[in-house]
Design a protein around this motif. Structure first.
Motif, PDB file in Angstrom:
ATOM      1  N   ALA A 136       0.829  -1.207   0.000  1.00 56.85           N
ATOM      2  CA  ALA A 136       0.000   0.000   0.000  1.00 56.85           C
ATOM      3  C   ALA A 136       0.863   1.257   0.000  1.00 56.85           C
ATOM      4  O   ALA A 136       0.506   2.267  -0.628  1.00 56.85           O
ATOM      5  N   ALA A 137       1.993   1.212   0.694  1.00 55.81           N
ATOM      6  CA  ALA A 137       2.915   2.353   0.675  1.00 55.81           C
ATOM      7  C   ALA A 137       3.442   2.585  -0.738  1.00 55.81           C
ATOM      8  O   ALA A 137       3.586   3.737  -1.182  1.00 55.81           O
ATOM      9  N   ARG A 138       3.692   1.512  -1.477  1.00 62.21           N
ATOM     10  CA  ARG A 138       4.161   1.649  -2.859  1.00 62.21           C
ATOM     11  C   ARG A 138       3.064   2.224  -3.760  1.00 62.21           C
ATOM     12  O   ARG A 138       3.349   3.002  -4.673  1.00 62.21           O
ATOM     13  N   ILE A 139       1.807   1.848  -3.491  1.00 60.49           N
ATOM     14  CA  ILE A 139       0.693   2.439  -4.238  1.00 60.49           C
ATOM     15  C   ILE A 139       0.651   3.943  -3.996  1.00 60.49           C
ATOM     16  O   ILE A 139       0.457   4.737  -4.927  1.00 60.49           O
ATOM     17  N   LEU A 140       0.829   4.345  -2.757  1.00 62.69           N
ATOM     18  CA  LEU A 140       0.847   5.772  -2.424  1.00 62.69           C
ATOM     19  C   LEU A 140       1.941   6.486  -3.204  1.00 62.69           C
ATOM     20  O   LEU A 140       1.705   7.528  -3.831  1.00 62.69           O
ATOM     21  N   VAL A 141       3.136   5.934  -3.183  1.00 61.49           N
ATOM     22  CA  VAL A 141       4.273   6.558  -3.859  1.00 61.49           C
ATOM     23  C   VAL A 141       4.015   6.658  -5.361  1.00 61.49           C
ATOM     24  O   VAL A 141       4.322   7.679  -5.999  1.00 61.49           O
ATOM     25  N   ALA A 142       3.426   5.605  -5.945  1.00 58.39           N
ATOM     26  CA  ALA A 142       3.229   5.552  -7.395  1.00 58.39           C
ATOM     27  C   ALA A 142       1.971   6.276  -7.857  1.00 58.39           C
ATOM     28  O   ALA A 142       1.756   6.417  -9.068  1.00 58.39           O
ATOM     29  N   SER A 143       1.149   6.743  -6.932  1.00 60.08           N
ATOM     30  CA  SER A 143      -0.167   7.291  -7.291  1.00 60.08           C
ATOM     31  C   SER A 143      -0.095   8.593  -8.074  1.00 60.08           C
ATOM     32  O   SER A 143      -1.046   8.965  -8.761  1.00 60.08           O
ATOM     33  N   GLY A 144       1.009   9.289  -7.936  1.00 63.99           N
ATOM     34  CA  GLY A 144       1.109  10.621  -8.515  1.00 63.99           C
ATOM     35  C   GLY A 144       0.451  11.687  -7.656  1.00 63.99           C
ATOM     36  O   GLY A 144       0.460  12.868  -8.019  1.00 63.99           O
ATOM     37  N   LEU A 145      -0.122  11.272  -6.527  1.00 66.96           N
ATOM     38  CA  LEU A 145      -0.827  12.193  -5.645  1.00 66.96           C
ATOM     39  C   LEU A 145      -0.146  12.351  -4.293  1.00 66.96           C
ATOM     40  O   LEU A 145      -0.645  13.073  -3.438  1.00 66.96           O
ATOM     41  N   ALA A 146       0.962  11.648  -4.090  1.00 66.36           N
ATOM     42  CA  ALA A 146       1.529  11.535  -2.748  1.00 66.36           C
ATOM     43  C   ALA A 146       1.716  12.888  -2.073  1.00 66.36           C
ATOM     44  O   ALA A 146       1.393  13.046  -0.889  1.00 66.36           O
ATOM     45  N   ALA A 147       2.208  13.866  -2.815  1.00 70.44           N
ATOM     46  CA  ALA A 147       2.473  15.176  -2.219  1.00 70.44           C
ATOM     47  C   ALA A 147       1.195  15.912  -1.846  1.00 70.44           C
ATOM     48  O   ALA A 147       1.236  16.886  -1.086  1.00 70.44           O
ATOM     49  N   GLU A 148       0.052  15.455  -2.364  1.00 68.95           N
ATOM     50  CA  GLU A 148      -1.216  16.145  -2.108  1.00 68.95           C
ATOM     51  C   GLU A 148      -1.993  15.541  -0.950  1.00 68.95           C
ATOM     52  O   GLU A 148      -3.028  16.094  -0.560  1.00 68.95           O
ATOM     53  N   PHE A 149      -1.526  14.415  -0.403  1.00 74.30           N
ATOM     54  CA  PHE A 149      -2.152  13.864   0.790  1.00 74.30           C
ATOM     55  C   PHE A 149      -1.794  14.711   1.995  1.00 74.30           C
ATOM     56  O   PHE A 149      -0.735  15.343   2.038  1.00 74.30           O
ATOM     57  N   ALA A 150      -2.677  14.730   2.978  1.00 73.14           N
ATOM     58  CA  ALA A 150      -2.437  15.527   4.182  1.00 73.14           C
ATOM     59  C   ALA A 150      -1.597  14.782   5.207  1.00 73.14           C
ATOM     60  O   ALA A 150      -0.832  15.400   5.957  1.00 73.14           O
ATOM     61  N   ARG A 151      -1.732  13.457   5.237  1.00 73.04           N
ATOM     62  CA  ARG A 151      -1.093  12.673   6.286  1.00 73.04           C
ATOM     63  C   ARG A 151      -1.105  11.208   5.880  1.00 73.04           C
ATOM     64  O   ARG A 151      -1.939  10.770   5.100  1.00 73.04           O
TER      65      ARG A 151
END
Length: 241
Positions: A136-151
């Motif tokens: 799931a952490a890899r999905i977050l990194v690859a999502s293209g949205l990681a910098a836009e998540f709050a936490r």
């Protein structure tokens, strides 16, 4: 450091005598949890039968009731598939929310998670990435949205503290290698809730506690309720400071 009170989760009605289900119960319990030291409340909305629901006709009056009770407290809602098993219908329901929470959690191991996260970000809702596994952490990194998540919510679900902390460490390693610099909240579940909370405090992280995560106090006795759990967590936070 912040304390998030997670009031009910996906627990069945009756799982604990003080588990809040109705709008009034949730509003009263949220107020008590904040008075006990919580900085934010996280809730799984329930319909009149007590089942989880993301239906707009449930979410809107719940948020109205909560904001009347807690006008200045951030409110987080779930988008978990436990509340709507069909990923496409979940997307449609969230798209039709007319009232919006301050933040929403999105479990990245679930199908359709990235699409729901993008929808919420576009609607200017803070999105918290629920990360249960290194995958799931890899999905977050690859999502293209990681910098836009709050936490990032680092949420190891293993049954033992040793396994839970090992999983959390591996998740952190994936995020660290990617240079993902987002606040990270760490919490456990049931038997691991208090040991993982203590580990989070020692690391200076935000914490979460409530009947969603555990029905028991640190001594293993049945907790009185959410406010009591938050009070215990706040005392541990003060001791760790």
């Amino acid at each position: 450091m912040r304390i998030v009170a997670c009031l009910n989760g996906d627990r069945r009605p009756g799982a604990h005598p003080a588990l809040p289900i109705s709008f009034d119960q949730l509003a009263l319990d949220a107020r008590a949890a904040v008075d006990a030291g919580a900085d934010e409340v996280h809730i799984h909305p329930r319909d009149r039968t007590g089942a989880e629901s993301l239906e707009p006709q449930v979410v809107t009056p719940l948020l109205e009731r909560l904001r009347a009770a807690l006008p200045s407290t951030p409110i987080s809602l779930t988008t978990a598939l436990s509340a709507e098993h069909d990923p496409w219908r979940r997307f449609d329901l969230v798209q039709r929310w007319s009232a919006l929470p301050d933040s929403a959690t999105v479990n990245l191991h679930e199908p359709g998670s990235v699409e729901v996260a993008r929808l919420l970000i576009d609607r200017q809702v803070d999105v918290e990435a629920g990360v249960w596994t290194p995958e799931a952490a890899r999905i977050l990194v690859a999502s293209g949205l990681a910098a836009e998540f709050a936490r990032v919510l680092v949420e190891p679900m293993q049954a033992t503290t040793q396994d839970a902390l090992a999983n959390a460490s591996t998740i952190d390693a994936v995020l660290d290698r990617a240079g993902l610099d987002l606040p990270r909240l760490l919490h456990g579940s049931d038997d691991t809730a208090w040991p993982v909370l203590d580990t989070a405090l020692a690391a200076g992280r935000d914490i979460r506690i409530g009947l969603e995560d555990t029905l028991r106090d640190p001594d293993g006795d049945e907790a009185e309720g959410n406010a009591a759990l938050v009070s215990l967590a706040a005392a541990r936070m003060s001791a760790a400071a």
